[in-house]
Write an enzyme that holds these catalytic residues in place. Structure first.
Site, PDB file in Angstrom:
ATOM      1  N   SER A 414      27.512  61.580 -26.172  1.00  0.00           N
ATOM      2  CA  SER A 414      26.830  60.782 -27.208  1.00  0.00           C
ATOM      3  C   SER A 414      26.998  61.409 -28.589  1.00  0.00           C
ATOM      4  CB  SER A 414      25.363  60.627 -26.905  1.00  0.00           C
ATOM      5  OG  SER A 414      24.854  61.732 -26.235  1.00  0.00           O
ATOM      6  N   HIS A 435      31.047  55.358 -24.764  1.00  0.00           N
ATOM      7  CA  HIS A 435      29.643  55.729 -24.996  1.00  0.00           C
ATOM      8  C   HIS A 435      28.728  54.570 -24.607  1.00  0.00           C
ATOM      9  CE1 HIS A 435      26.274  56.810 -28.063  1.00  0.00           C
ATOM     10  NE2 HIS A 435      26.002  57.288 -26.853  1.00  0.00           N
ATOM     11  N   GLU A 447      30.250  51.731 -27.097  1.00  0.00           N
ATOM     12  CA  GLU A 447      31.048  52.271 -28.212  1.00  0.00           C
ATOM     13  C   GLU A 447      32.294  52.913 -27.593  1.00  0.00           C
ATOM     14  OE1 GLU A 447      28.566  53.803 -32.115  1.00  0.00           O
ATOM     15  OE2 GLU A 447      28.420  54.992 -30.286  1.00  0.00           O
ATOM     16  N   ASN A 485      24.584  56.571 -33.399  1.00  0.00           N
ATOM     17  CA  ASN A 485      23.755  57.784 -33.478  1.00  0.00           C
ATOM     18  C   ASN A 485      23.843  58.439 -34.849  1.00  0.00           C
ATOM     19  OD1 ASN A 485      22.790  57.423 -30.957  1.00  0.00           O
ATOM     20  ND2 ASN A 485      24.125  58.909 -29.955  1.00  0.00           N
TER      21      ASN A 485
HETATM   22  P1  NAD Z   1      21.551  63.993 -16.807  1.00  0.00           P
HETATM   23  O1  NAD Z   1      21.087  65.359 -16.993  1.00  0.00           O
HETATM   24  O2  NAD Z   1      20.603  62.960 -16.396  1.00  0.00           O
HETATM   25  O3  NAD Z   1      22.791  63.967 -15.741  1.00  0.00           O
HETATM   26  C1  NAD Z   1      23.882  64.854 -15.795  1.00  0.00           C
HETATM   27  C2  NAD Z   1      24.392  64.995 -14.372  1.00  0.00           C
HETATM   28  O4  NAD Z   1      25.645  65.689 -14.415  1.00  0.00           O
HETATM   29  C3  NAD Z   1      23.461  65.809 -13.468  1.00  0.00           C
HETATM   30  O5  NAD Z   1      23.126  65.055 -12.344  1.00  0.00           O
HETATM   31  C4  NAD Z   1      24.299  67.018 -13.096  1.00  0.00           C
HETATM   32  O6  NAD Z   1      24.075  67.466 -11.789  1.00  0.00           O
HETATM   33  C5  NAD Z   1      25.716  66.480 -13.253  1.00  0.00           C
HETATM   34  N1  NAD Z   1      26.701  67.531 -13.468  1.00  0.00           N
HETATM   35  C6  NAD Z   1      26.608  68.602 -14.267  1.00  0.00           C
HETATM   36  N2  NAD Z   1      27.722  69.348 -14.181  1.00  0.00           N
HETATM   37  C7  NAD Z   1      28.549  68.714 -13.309  1.00  0.00           C
HETATM   38  C8  NAD Z   1      29.844  68.962 -12.793  1.00  0.00           C
HETATM   39  N3  NAD Z   1      30.528  70.047 -13.163  1.00  0.00           N
HETATM   40  N4  NAD Z   1      30.377  68.092 -11.911  1.00  0.00           N
HETATM   41  C9  NAD Z   1      29.685  66.988 -11.526  1.00  0.00           C
HETATM   42  N5  NAD Z   1      28.447  66.672 -11.982  1.00  0.00           N
HETATM   43  C10 NAD Z   1      27.891  67.543 -12.848  1.00  0.00           C
HETATM   44  O7  NAD Z   1      22.241  63.605 -18.190  1.00  0.00           O
HETATM   45  P2  NAD Z   1      22.451  62.145 -18.810  1.00  0.00           P
HETATM   46  O8  NAD Z   1      21.285  61.790 -19.639  1.00  0.00           O
HETATM   47  O9  NAD Z   1      22.937  61.216 -17.745  1.00  0.00           O
HETATM   48  O10 NAD Z   1      23.643  62.456 -19.852  1.00  0.00           O
HETATM   49  C11 NAD Z   1      24.968  62.585 -19.401  1.00  0.00           C
HETATM   50  C12 NAD Z   1      25.905  62.411 -20.591  1.00  0.00           C
HETATM   51  O11 NAD Z   1      25.675  61.114 -21.150  1.00  0.00           O
HETATM   52  C13 NAD Z   1      25.677  63.384 -21.732  1.00  0.00           C
HETATM   53  O12 NAD Z   1      26.907  63.660 -22.330  1.00  0.00           O
HETATM   54  C14 NAD Z   1      24.777  62.616 -22.708  1.00  0.00           C
HETATM   55  O13 NAD Z   1      24.895  63.039 -24.023  1.00  0.00           O
HETATM   56  C15 NAD Z   1      25.356  61.238 -22.545  1.00  0.00           C
HETATM   57  N6  NAD Z   1      24.439  60.134 -22.902  1.00  0.00           N
HETATM   58  C16 NAD Z   1      23.131  60.183 -22.560  1.00  0.00           C
HETATM   59  C17 NAD Z   1      22.307  59.127 -22.909  1.00  0.00           C
HETATM   60  C18 NAD Z   1      20.836  59.114 -22.511  1.00  0.00           C
HETATM   61  O14 NAD Z   1      20.085  58.311 -23.113  1.00  0.00           O
HETATM   62  N7  NAD Z   1      20.442  59.895 -21.573  1.00  0.00           N
HETATM   63  C19 NAD Z   1      22.821  58.008 -23.588  1.00  0.00           C
HETATM   64  C20 NAD Z   1      24.194  58.004 -23.893  1.00  0.00           C
HETATM   65  C21 NAD Z   1      24.999  59.071 -23.544  1.00  0.00           C
END
Ligand code: NAD
Ligand code: T1G
Length: 702
Positions: A414, A435, A447, A485
């Protein structure tokens, strides 16, 4: 087939005249179509061998409505009402042969016919409210006479089309047929053979009598339909016009409908919603995409990380019928991720938004593993692991070794630099940002972040994947926070400042909600989790004294029961917390910030103008190629009300001059150079220009 005009043809066979309109792409009822229809009808009337008429279209759909591009221009005769009245008055049976979508004026034309048949996968509806108008060719007067005012007000205020089966049950169509045209011809012959009465829909009163006697049921249905639409003009006008259907004679109801239509169609809200309609279709057109670049097929997918976003993204693939595998670090995390998906589907089934059968089918398309070998045989990989650059680079390095040539490699980051992620591979051309917005299985925006080496085919494939998942793809450049963002960060900075200067979260949220956002910035922060922003600030070395302290105290928002607001007993209802005001006053004292009463107008300007200013910088840098792309990002990713058109459209309504003056004032007041007007905005102010005039510009000239 004898031609009436460029878009209309008439063919007579065995006593049946088939009138076919061919006006690609969606048979919009533009001037030529209307004129052609009247001429074809007249010819069919004159031809004594014609006993009945079938009305249909060529191409992928029945009429998808009036031609929206004609709105706001002088009306060219014949008008649609005139055409419909002529078909309705025909002494020869007229049967509409519906397929694809009969929407807006398209359904109104069909309601002017004596009978309607449709293919099983057809959809019919009156979505005009989504364009900030109401049905303007009799839909609000004829539909209630077929389905009753209660159902009609729900359909017209909601704007969602219904399927053929429901339309048959509601009496909108008379028969579902295998083939629309042969089916309509057969129906016409049956009507002749059985001498079915040619009752005009306008003369059918049985369904509106009850409401005329006692409108209570209608008023209840209207109230339900209008919930949460305060301040939006079109829905209320739709409800009033349906009310007219059973309180006024038909002709008076039609006249009132026309007046409401003419008032709305020239209004800012409808102009804003039409702007968003065309902008979302424009957003996935990449100006420098060479002709002939084809998207690669997406037949199977892999998602790395089964957390909040990974799970939602996997559901998008399954919902689109694409088999998807989630890769997690441990069986435990995998099980948690898959359970969360099952639970999300189960909630939809409980709410009746999804059938158990479809849930089961979609779950069969979602698999999970900790084994990376699955990467060797997939068309697309979307990474959604923790927002840490080191981890992302490590993952893309592994993908580079395993994935077959041509696999699209995407990151759901993000905020992070997509080029840096791509350079962790030997194939940066195959890397893009995709995104998604939380919840990823719900939010429509995608995005697509174009890295400096992203190939045209990778972009084309990402766009196609987005459309396949029912998303609205917007291609943006690579920078900190991309489009959405990056602009949001300007608002967040002002939120922190306003707290220090004396504003209360509930006051600021009220101003933003009054504008039409479903939620204000503080309540939204509490929903998303204040720790997300805190982690990013710490990563960047940025301070937000009040919000940082709240996080240090474990107040992450809804998930911890406290954030900017208190959430009693797990409720989602925000309750103001005087502790937060006390903390803000204490921090202001420590920082020597003078506290004062802040007017609603100032709150409004500081919530919106810095974002519009940042949009100008984004256009200057070519991070967005069109101002309308910025509007689509905010309308579908951040809850900007569509009837307010988006930051750039709204900026044009306010006027660059006024915004520049206000920004100069706040830049001085706060000492924040980031609030200084962008070059582009200053140039627009100087020439009284509009974002809307910029059009496609790689780097919008200041
Ligand atoms: P989260 O913490 O809910 O999930 C991340 C997952 O990745 C976890 O389940 C973890 O076990 C897994 N993980 C970590 N290392 C790993 C690996 N080496 N191999 C496989 N799995 C692995 O995080 P999230 O909120 O889902 O965010 C994930 C990405 O999406 C980030 O880059 C975040 O910036 C982006 N994002 C988040 C949002 C939001 O609102 N949460 C919105 C848009 C983008
Ligand atoms: N007028 C003009 N252009 C239209 C159009 C319309 N009604 N509908 C679509 N287009 C263009 C669109 O911009 C795009 O152009 C191309 O057609 C393909 O569309 C009197 C007043 C029918 C479900 O609201 O919902 O009737 O980008 O990409 O995904 O009461 O289009 O290729 O240049 O969306 O297959 C009411 C609007 C009008 C329906 C097909 N009707 N259209 O979806 O294709 S108001 C609507 C849609 C009215 C009367 C009132 C969808 C679709 P381009 P697309 P799609």
């Amino acid at each position: 087939m004898p031609v009436i005009n460029a878009v209309t043809a008439l063919e007579v066979n065995d006593g049946i005249a088939v009138i076919t309109v061919n006006n690609p792409p969606v048979n919009a009822l533009g001037h030529a179509v209307r004129a052609g229809l009247l001429e074809a009808l007249a010819a069919a009337m004159e031809d004594v061998s014609v006993q009945a008429i079938v009305l249909t279209c060529a191409g992928r759909t029945f009429f998808a409505g009036a031609d929206i591009t004609e709105f706001g221009k002088p009306l060219q005769h014949p008008g649609l009402t005139e055409v419909i009245d002529a078909f309705e008055a025909s002494p020869k049976p007229v049967v509409a042969a519906i397929f694809g979508t009969a929407l807006g004026g398209g359904l109104e034309v069909a309601l002017g016919c004596h009978f309607r048949v449709a293919s099983a996968d057809a959809r019919v509806g009156l979505p005009e409210v989504k364009l900030g108008i109401l049905p303007g060719a009799g839909g609000t007067q004829r539909l209630p006479r077929l389905v009753g005012p209660e159902k009609a007000v729900a359909m017209i205020v909601g704007g969602a089309p219904i399927g053929a089966k429901a339309a048959l049950a509601d009496g909108i169509i008379d028969e579902i047929v295998a083939e629309p045209i042969p089916g309509a011809i057969a129906f016409a012959k049956k009507a002749l053979a059985e001498n079915l009465p040619l009752v005009r829909v306008q003369d059918r009163e049985e369904k509106i009598l009850a409401a005329r006697e006692n409108p209570a049921a209608f008023e209840a249905a209207a109230k339900t339909a209008l919930k949460k639409l305060a301040g939006v003009e079109a829905p209320a006008a739709c409800a009033q016009s349906v009310r007219n259907a059973f309180t006024l004679p038909f002709a008076a109801g039609m006249e009132a409908e026309r007046k409401l239509f003419m008032k709305l169609v020239i209004g800012d809200q409808s102009r804003a919603q039409r702007h968003i309609f065309f902008s979302e279709r424009e957003a996935s057109k990449v100006p420098d995409m060479p002709a002939g670049v084809k998207a690669a097929p997406i037949t199977k997918a892999v998602v790395i990380g089964g957390g909040t976003m990974g799970g939602g993204i996997a559901m998008c693939f399954a919902n689109a019928g694409v088999p998807v595998t989630i890769v997690e670090t441990t069986e435990e995390f995998l099980a948690t991720g898959l359970d969360r998906i099952k639970h999300t589907y189960a909630v939809s089934v409980e709410r009746g938004a999804l059938t158990q059968a479809l849930m089961d089918k979609r779950l069969t398309l979602i698999a999970g593993t900790t084994d990376w070998d699955v990467i060797r045989d997939t068309d697309i990989v979307i990474e959604a692991v923790f927002e840490e650059m080191g981890l992302k680079k490590e993952i893309f390095g592994k993908l580079d070794k395993l994935a077959k040539p041509g696999t699209l490699l995407a990151s759901n980051t993000s905020t992070l630099d997509v080029d840096a992620i791509a350079n962790a591979t030997s194939r940066p051309g195959d890397v893009v940002g995709m995104h998604f917005f939380s919840p990823a299985n719900v939010m429509k925006l995608l995005e697509i972040v174009r890295g400096k080496d992203s190939s045209h085919q990778s972009i084309a494939t990402a766009i196609a994947a987005g459309k396949l998942m029912g998303k609205i793809p917007v291609v943006v450049g690579n920078c900190d926070g991309f489009v959405g963002n990056r602009m949001l960060a300007r608002r967040t900075t002002e939120c922190e400042r306003l707290l220090l200067e004396g504003a209360l979260p509930q006051d600021v949220d009220a101003v933003v909600q009054k504008f039409g956002f479903p939620m204000g910035p503080y309540a939204m922060g509490d929903l998303a989790g204040l720790d997300v922003g805190w982690r990013i600030r710490k990563h960047r070395g940025v301070k937000a004294p009040v919000s940082d302290t709240l996080c240090e105290e474990g107040r992450f928002g809804q998930k911890t029961g406290k954030g900017y607001y208190i959430y009693e007993n797990g409720s989602r209802v925000p309750t103001p917390d005087p502790e937060v005001t006390k903390l803000a006053a204490q921090k202001a004292d420590e920082l020597g910030v003078k506290r004062r009463n802040i007017t609603e107008q100032e709150i409004f300007e500081r919530m919106f103008y810095p974002m519009i200013n940042e949009a100008a910088r984004i256009l200057e840098e070519g991070i967005a190629v069109r101002a309308s792309d910025v509007d689509v990002v905010w309308a579908y990713g951040y809850g900007w009300p569509v009837w307010q058109g988006g930051p750039c459209f709204y900026g044009d309504l306010v006027g660059a001059k006024k915004i520049v003056a206000a920004l100069e004032h706040y830049a001085e007041l706060t000492g924040d150079a980031g609030l200084k007007p962008a070059k582009l905005l200053t140039a627009l102010a100087a020439r009284d220009g509009k974002f809307g005039d910029i059009g496609v510009a790689a780097k919008a000239a200041a």
